[in-house]
Scaffold this motif. Structure first.
Motif, PDB file in Angstrom:
ATOM      1  N   ARG A 174       8.016  24.454   1.998  1.00 12.12           N
ATOM      2  CA  ARG A 174      10.005  24.573   2.131  1.00 12.12           C
ATOM      3  C   ARG A 174      10.192  24.681   0.483  1.00 12.12           C
ATOM      4  O   ARG A 174      11.080  24.991   0.065  1.00 12.12           O
ATOM      5  CB  ARG A 174       9.860  23.140   2.260  1.00 12.12           C
ATOM      6  CG  ARG A 174       9.763  22.166   3.213  1.00 12.12           C
ATOM      7  CD  ARG A 174      10.523  22.987   4.358  1.00 12.12           C
ATOM      8  NE  ARG A 174      12.021  22.691   4.906  1.00 12.12           N
ATOM      9  CZ  ARG A 174      12.583  23.343   5.793  1.00 12.12           C
ATOM     10  NH1 ARG A 174      11.695  23.349   6.918  1.00 12.12           N
ATOM     11  NH2 ARG A 174      13.726  23.437   5.310  1.00 12.12           N
ATOM     12  N   GLY A 184       6.389  26.520   7.786  1.00  9.14           N
ATOM     13  CA  GLY A 184       6.487  24.816   6.961  1.00  9.14           C
ATOM     14  C   GLY A 184       6.471  25.079   6.190  1.00  9.14           C
ATOM     15  O   GLY A 184       6.608  23.642   5.221  1.00  9.14           O
ATOM     16  N   LYS A 202      15.217  24.921   2.305  1.00  7.97           N
ATOM     17  CA  LYS A 202      14.070  26.087   2.286  1.00  7.97           C
ATOM     18  C   LYS A 202      14.104  26.271   0.429  1.00  7.97           C
ATOM     19  O   LYS A 202      15.514  27.082   0.467  1.00  7.97           O
ATOM     20  CB  LYS A 202      13.180  27.348   3.078  1.00  7.97           C
ATOM     21  CG  LYS A 202      13.086  26.934   4.144  1.00  7.97           C
ATOM     22  CD  LYS A 202      12.760  27.607   5.085  1.00  7.97           C
ATOM     23  CE  LYS A 202      12.511  27.266   6.353  1.00  7.97           C
ATOM     24  NZ  LYS A 202      11.880  28.863   7.023  1.00  7.97           N
ATOM     25  N   GLY A 247       7.153  20.030  -0.239  1.00  7.26           N
ATOM     26  CA  GLY A 247       6.873  20.924   0.771  1.00  7.26           C
ATOM     27  C   GLY A 247       5.959  22.532   0.118  1.00  7.26           C
ATOM     28  O   GLY A 247       6.245  22.885   1.283  1.00  7.26           O
TER      29      GLY A 247
END
Length: 256
Positions: free
Chosen positions: A68, A66, A31, A50
């Motif tokens: 990123r 979720g 991340k 993301g």
């Protein structure tokens, strides 16, 4: 250090080595916290990787499953903005594992001609700012008992090329600062490493603070690495946590 699911702050992430490192890190499962002054570019990159919102001091992605990547507009020479960057990373992801101090700028002038204001600005960005970022994250990494900091230097430190004195001085100082910090952190689980790229095909020459024409002339005909090649080296250094890694050809005194 396995980079999968790690939280990586990358300064100078809006282009070049920083952007390529962000792409490579996300591809490896990390991340990323994207930091730079150009918020529009950061937002576009974060969305592609993301992300979940625009660039801000707070990241705009607190606790989002979720996510990123987040974009944080940040001038790393401003200590308050550096603090906001660290806060945004923690708010979004709850931890920080890696910092890549990549933001920097060039300066081309013979020693006799270096503008003192230009030199001060280069030292502020290339040396003082990485120190400020390290100081902001080290208490967090110490508490976690793990972490990696990668400071990006330059292959120009391998030579005494006329016109590079001011820039090289800033990067040599960063290399020594990194090495000493690494020794000071022994036994904490936190490492500081130095990456030394060679000539790389980025916006670096176009954004040089002074002496752009001279710098372009000096590098004419050189074989440039791609930012992607350097990004691979950054990730390798994070994984191995070695003291340093250079991409400088042996012909110039490097190990490549």
């Amino acid at each position: 250090m396995d980079i999968e699911d790690r939280v990586v702050i990358i300064t100078g992430a809006s282009s070049g080595i920083g952007e390529a490192t962000a792409r490579a890190a996300v591809a490896a499962g990390a991340k990323v916290v994207l930091a730079a002054r150009r918020a529009d570019r950061l937002c576009d990159l974060a969305a592609e990787l993301g992300g979940a919102g625009g660039a801000s001091g707070s990241g705009g992605a607190s606790g989002s499953d979720g996510v990123r990547a987040i974009a944080v507009a940040c001038d790393v020479t401003d200590q308050a903005q550096v603090s906001a960057l660290v806060h945004a990373a923690l708010e979004a992801f709850g931890r920080i594992d890696v910092v890549v101090n990549n933001a920097g700028q060039g300066l081309q002038a013979e020693v006799e001609q270096i503008g003192l204001d230009d030199f001060r600005a280069i030292l502020e960005l290339n040396l003082v700012a990485p120190l400020a970022v390290m100081q902001a994250v080290l208490p967090i990494l110490r508490r976690q008992g793990s972490g990696a900091i990668v400071n990006v230097s330059s292959g120009t430190t391998f030579g005494d090329v006329p016109g590079t004195g001011g820039y090289v001085a800033s990067k040599i100082a960063l290399e020594r600062l990194s090495a000493i910090a690494r020794n000071e952190l022994k036994g904490t689980g936190v490492t500081v490493s130095t990456l030394i790229p060679f000539a790389t095909d980025t916006e670096f020459l176009r954004s040089i603070r002074a002496g752009r024409a001279d710098a372009e002339a000096m590098t004419e005909g050189a074989v440039f690495d791609t930012p992607d090649q350097v990004a691979v080296a950054v990730l390798d250094l994070i994984r191995t946590q070695a003291p340093r890694l250079d991409l400088v050809p042996t012909a110039y005194g490097g190990s490549r």
